[in-house]
Design an enzyme around this catalytic site. Structure first.
Site, mmCIF file in Angstrom:
data_model
loop_
_atom_site.group_PDB
_atom_site.id
_atom_site.type_symbol
_atom_site.label_atom_id
_atom_site.label_comp_id
_atom_site.label_asym_id
_atom_site.label_seq_id
_atom_site.Cartn_x
_atom_site.Cartn_y
_atom_site.Cartn_z
ATOM 1 N N ASP A 201 0.634 -1.693 -0.579
ATOM 2 C CA ASP A 201 0.383 0.225 0.136
ATOM 3 C C ASP A 201 1.167 1.108 0.130
ATOM 4 O O ASP A 201 2.343 1.313 0.887
ATOM 5 C CB ASP A 201 -0.530 0.024 1.271
ATOM 6 N N ASP A 203 0.539 3.927 1.489
ATOM 7 C CA ASP A 203 0.412 4.823 2.478
ATOM 8 C C ASP A 203 0.976 4.173 3.981
ATOM 9 O O ASP A 203 0.874 4.638 4.971
ATOM 10 C CB ASP A 203 -1.005 5.098 3.362
ATOM 11 N N TRP A 263 -13.767 -1.601 -0.507
ATOM 12 C CA TRP A 263 -12.825 -2.016 0.219
ATOM 13 C C TRP A 263 -12.855 -3.159 0.308
ATOM 14 O O TRP A 263 -14.187 -3.666 1.041
ATOM 15 C CB TRP A 263 -12.768 -1.041 1.215
ATOM 16 N N GLU A 266 -10.115 -8.982 0.375
ATOM 17 C CA GLU A 266 -9.121 -9.310 -0.713
ATOM 18 C C GLU A 266 -8.010 -9.888 -0.644
ATOM 19 O O GLU A 266 -7.382 -11.136 -0.464
ATOM 20 C CB GLU A 266 -8.568 -8.135 -2.466
ATOM 21 N N ASP A 267 -7.232 -9.334 0.750
ATOM 22 C CA ASP A 267 -6.123 -9.957 2.169
ATOM 23 C C ASP A 267 -6.370 -10.947 2.306
ATOM 24 O O ASP A 267 -5.849 -12.253 2.296
ATOM 25 C CB ASP A 267 -5.612 -8.529 2.517
ATOM 26 N N MET A 293 1.902 4.551 9.337
ATOM 27 C CA MET A 293 0.642 5.049 7.741
ATOM 28 C C MET A 293 0.393 6.260 7.740
ATOM 29 O O MET A 293 -0.290 7.030 8.701
ATOM 30 C CB MET A 293 -0.988 4.414 7.900
ATOM 31 N N HIS A 296 -5.048 9.365 6.594
ATOM 32 C CA HIS A 296 -5.824 10.053 4.876
ATOM 33 C C HIS A 296 -7.341 9.196 5.427
ATOM 34 O O HIS A 296 -7.448 8.581 6.304
ATOM 35 C CB HIS A 296 -5.442 9.372 4.242
ATOM 36 N N ARG A 298 -11.666 7.914 3.098
ATOM 37 C CA ARG A 298 -11.591 7.445 2.674
ATOM 38 C C ARG A 298 -12.291 7.350 1.467
ATOM 39 O O ARG A 298 -12.713 8.910 0.972
ATOM 40 C CB ARG A 298 -13.404 6.894 3.218
#
Length: 350
Positions: A201, A203, A263, A266-267, A293, A296, A298
């Site tokens: 990712d 971030d 969102w 998937e992981d 991180m 931020h 959504r």
């Protein structure tokens, strides 16, 4: 008497000219011919000195020239493997995101030691792995700038032969992080024979460079301790954030599912695929696998999708038909920046 003196002077002048000519032809350093000019200027100024300098070199060192050409044609001896534990690691890092950075500023800081496309490999040893770092992306340029600023030096100190691939989802449809990962895997292999793939990712930035971005015998989860979760593992089955698989491991699980729009999930599905295929995951010690991180909100068109949680219950049913072997997309543009390779794609979002 005057005639004799004239003859003597003429002979003396001829003798002096002859000696100077011999000196030019047999001088050990051609640059002495024009001592007031740098040698590279003399070599390049063929309009003024071209034929003369060529004549001196041909007469002076024909055998050396042939020997040099023959030597340069021989391949350079192979470099020794890089040490298993890189010697230039510094351990804990100071990472902050308050400083305003631009991509151009980061280019100025790091561009001189990078190859086009965000590529780098150690100059004095052979890297133990060839690593493709794949970042799913859309409209996160501020985050990307911080990530590039911190990660490139870390990856260099870890002595990796690596490339950074930013896979940008074109358009405003529902975001599909997993599909972008699959695309990054496929597109990176078109450019280089990578054997390790980092799915990261944008971030998440490590705060200890001893956390090696290097694949192992099992799929590996690096982002163990994130500040958002008080530097604790969020779940024993967590496999998101920063995950590593070899090419063989990723092919064995058929990559990510392509059907996780929006969102979440998937992981977890990828973790299930690893278990279904009889593998397990490894993690570095939480004491060094720490991350910060970038805060931020959504993202638009990446809202939580409740259907994704249901799909994670059907991994075993879908693994054979949903993944790399069913991947469809269109590459819209490939841009080579000195800091990264940006691949914009149409993922055919609903």
């Amino acid at each position: 008497m005057k005639k004799k003196i004239t003859i003597i002077l003429a002979l003396s002048a001829l003798f002096t000219l002859t000696c100077f000519t011999v000196f030019l032809l047999h001088s050990k350093d051609a640059s002495l011919v024009f001592p007031s000019l740098p040698q590279q200027v003399v070599k390049g100024s063929r309009r003024v000195f071209g034929k003369m300098m060529d004549h001196i070199r041909v007469k002076k060192i024909p055998d050396v020239s042939r020997k040099t050409a023959a030597t340069s044609a021989q391949p350079a001896p192979p470099l020794d493997p890089c040490p298993d534990s890189p010697l230039s690691l510094v351990g804990p890092l100071l990472v902050e995101f308050e400083t305003i950075r631009s991509l151009q500023w980061v280019r100025n800081q790091l561009g001189s030691v990078l190859q086009q496309g965000g590529r780098h490999k150690p100059p004095d040893c052979t890297a133990r792995q060839k690593v493709a770092v794949i970042i799913p992306f859309r409209n996160r340029y501020e985050h990307l700038t911080h990530w590039l600023y911190y990660l490139h030096p870390v990856l260099m100190r870890q002595q990796l032969d690596y490339g950074v691939y930013v896979i940008n989802q074109d358009g405003d449809g529902a975001f599909n992080r997993a599909k972008l990962m699959n695309i990054g895997f496929v597109e990176a292999l078109k450019e280089y024979d990578y054997d390790c793939f980092v799915f990261s990712d944008v971030d998440l930035v490590p705060i200890d460079d001893r956390n090696l971005y290097r694949c192992s015998d099992h799929p590996r989860h690096l982002s163990v301790a994130i500040d958002k979760f008080n530097y604790r593992l969020s779940s024993v089955t967590a496999f998101g954030g920063v995950s590593l698989l070899t090419e063989e491991q990723f092919l064995k699980v058929n990559g990510f599912s392509n059907t996780f729009w929006g969102w979440g999930g998937e992981d977890d599905d990828l973790y299930n695929r690893i278990i279904v295929r009889g593998m397990s995951i490894t993690r570095p010690d939480a004491g060094i696998a720490k991350y910060k991180m970038i805060k931020h909100g959504r993202d638009l068109h990446n809202e939580v999708n409740p259907e994704n949680a249901v799909k994670t219950q059907k991994t075993a049913e879908n693994i054979e038909t949903d993944g790399l072997n069913s991947l469809n997309f269109t590459v819209k543009e490939i841009l080579k920046d000195v800091l990264f390779t940006l691949i914009s794609v149409d993922v055919q979002a609903p």
